[in-house]
Design a protein around this motif. Sequence first.
Motif, PDB file in Angstrom:
ATOM      1  N   THR A   1       0.814  -1.214   0.000  1.00 35.24           N
ATOM      2  CA  THR A   1       0.000   0.000   0.000  1.00 35.24           C
ATOM      3  C   THR A   1       0.848   1.265   0.000  1.00 35.24           C
ATOM      4  O   THR A   1       0.310   2.366  -0.165  1.00 35.24           O
ATOM      5  CB  THR A   1      -0.909   0.022   1.241  1.00 35.24           C
ATOM      6  OG1 THR A   1      -0.098  -0.158   2.423  1.00 35.24           O
ATOM      7  CG2 THR A   1      -1.950  -1.089   1.180  1.00 35.24           C
TER       8      THR A   1
ATOM      9  N   ILE B   1       4.712   2.048  -4.028  1.00 34.94           N
ATOM     10  CA  ILE B   1       4.705   2.793  -5.288  1.00 34.94           C
ATOM     11  C   ILE B   1       4.916   4.285  -5.066  1.00 34.94           C
ATOM     12  O   ILE B   1       5.794   4.897  -5.703  1.00 34.94           O
ATOM     13  CB  ILE B   1       3.413   2.513  -6.083  1.00 34.94           C
ATOM     14  CG1 ILE B   1       3.326   1.031  -6.481  1.00 34.94           C
ATOM     15  CG2 ILE B   1       3.359   3.401  -7.325  1.00 34.94           C
ATOM     16  CD1 ILE B   1       4.446   0.558  -7.379  1.00 34.94           C
TER      17      ILE B   1
ATOM     18  N   PHE C   1      -5.837   2.368  -3.536  1.00 33.46           N
ATOM     19  CA  PHE C   1      -4.880   1.284  -3.720  1.00 33.46           C
ATOM     20  C   PHE C   1      -5.072   0.402  -4.947  1.00 33.46           C
ATOM     21  O   PHE C   1      -4.180  -0.386  -5.275  1.00 33.46           O
ATOM     22  CB  PHE C   1      -4.878   0.388  -2.469  1.00 33.46           C
ATOM     23  CG  PHE C   1      -4.557   1.120  -1.206  1.00 33.46           C
ATOM     24  CD1 PHE C   1      -3.394   1.879  -1.083  1.00 33.46           C
ATOM     25  CD2 PHE C   1      -5.426   1.087  -0.120  1.00 33.46           C
ATOM     26  CE1 PHE C   1      -3.101   2.566   0.080  1.00 33.46           C
ATOM     27  CE2 PHE C   1      -5.142   1.761   1.044  1.00 33.46           C
ATOM     28  CZ  PHE C   1      -3.980   2.510   1.148  1.00 33.46           C
TER      29      PHE C   1
ATOM     30  N   GLU D   1      -4.981   0.882  -8.171  1.00 34.54           N
ATOM     31  CA  GLU D   1      -3.986   1.075  -9.232  1.00 34.54           C
ATOM     32  C   GLU D   1      -2.641   0.472  -8.841  1.00 34.54           C
ATOM     33  O   GLU D   1      -1.977  -0.183  -9.665  1.00 34.54           O
ATOM     34  CB  GLU D   1      -3.833   2.566  -9.528  1.00 34.54           C
ATOM     35  CG  GLU D   1      -2.939   2.860 -10.722  1.00 34.54           C
ATOM     36  CD  GLU D   1      -2.901   4.332 -11.069  1.00 34.54           C
ATOM     37  OE1 GLU D   1      -1.904   4.761 -11.699  1.00 34.54           O
ATOM     38  OE2 GLU D   1      -3.853   5.061 -10.719  1.00 34.54           O
ATOM     39  N   ASP D   2      -2.234   0.656  -7.584  1.00 28.31           N
ATOM     40  CA  ASP D   2      -0.965   0.099  -7.123  1.00 28.31           C
ATOM     41  C   ASP D   2      -1.006  -1.426  -7.105  1.00 28.31           C
ATOM     42  O   ASP D   2      -0.027  -2.095  -7.462  1.00 28.31           O
ATOM     43  CB  ASP D   2      -0.631   0.614  -5.726  1.00 28.31           C
ATOM     44  CG  ASP D   2      -0.275   2.094  -5.724  1.00 28.31           C
ATOM     45  OD1 ASP D   2      -0.137   2.673  -6.820  1.00 28.31           O
ATOM     46  OD2 ASP D   2      -0.148   2.672  -4.624  1.00 28.31           O
TER      47      ASP D   2
ATOM     48  N   GLN E   1      -0.568  -2.560 -10.627  1.00 30.06           N
ATOM     49  CA  GLN E   1       0.792  -2.314 -11.110  1.00 30.06           C
ATOM     50  C   GLN E   1       1.789  -3.313 -10.531  1.00 30.06           C
ATOM     51  O   GLN E   1       2.727  -3.752 -11.229  1.00 30.06           O
ATOM     52  CB  GLN E   1       1.216  -0.891 -10.751  1.00 30.06           C
ATOM     53  CG  GLN E   1       2.594  -0.505 -11.278  1.00 30.06           C
ATOM     54  CD  GLN E   1       2.923   0.951 -10.987  1.00 30.06           C
ATOM     55  OE1 GLN E   1       2.045   1.767 -10.699  1.00 30.06           O
ATOM     56  NE2 GLN E   1       4.198   1.301 -11.041  1.00 30.06           N
TER      57      GLN E   1
END
Length: 297
Positions: free
Chosen positions: A179, A182, A245, A247-248, A251
């Motif tokens: 979390t 990034i 969170f 998108e992270d 990714q």
Amino acid sequence: MFKVVVALMLWSAPLFAAEPLVLRYPQLAEVSDQRSEYPLALLRLALDKMAIKAELQPTSQTLSKSRAIALLQQEREVDIVWTMTSKEKEASLLPVRIPLMKGLGAYRALLIRQGNQELFSEELPVKRFKQRILAQGHDWVDTQILRQHRFSVQAASDYPTLFQMLDKGRVDAVPRAVTEIIPELSRYQQQGAALEVEQHWLLHYPGAVYFFVAPSQATLAALIEQGLEKAIADGSFDLLFVQHFAEDIQQLKLNERHLLELENPLLPAATPLERKELWYKLEPKRYTELNLDPIQK
């Protein structure tokens, strides 16, 4: 006991409504550090659900985790903290037992120096992995857990030092919550550090980041807990989690990693592991369970 606390909470609500409730939380070292954004947004959401006007104030000085906890215990300068729970913390502070990160904060990816991915190849034996030098905060629960599993851990005196140690090649990796990793990578790359996220591995130990208040603040804890429960019930908790969170998570490709599952001997028995709606579930590509040596239990 919970019904008694709720009754007290309802009786006390007008006291909170009379004027904004001031809650002081530990200030972070850098303005660009985003680690407080989600917990503060979640705290505001919980208080809004209870129609509580609140003013959230950072402390006048930056505080280490251990210092913030000590001040909270003494009811000086700090009114609330959020941190990974442990038996020791729950013995001296009052937890709100709703995992803020849905348990995702206990999943750790590795921050490494650019070009050092070969140190953590997909075929790396776990025994060799444990010989890689990791950096963690000196007062973190994570440090204790990793050391009890016989990982090589260098303790850093403060948060920024972790990344300085890595950038200077004094350690091989810094395990960071998925979390947080990034935005941390982005921030330190902007400062000139040659870092990247390791691609293959993921560490996990059962754990929860909670809000904690002083033991005398049972009414405040009950207010926050009921507000979080309302947010869970109406979906706004999960919506906020996804906004911060999703998108992270995408990714980092978490389900494509090799998960090392570690025991957490510091986890309190009261952790609500049975409430499946409170936890984020991963389905990793590969899975290895690491048990504590009997001597370490």
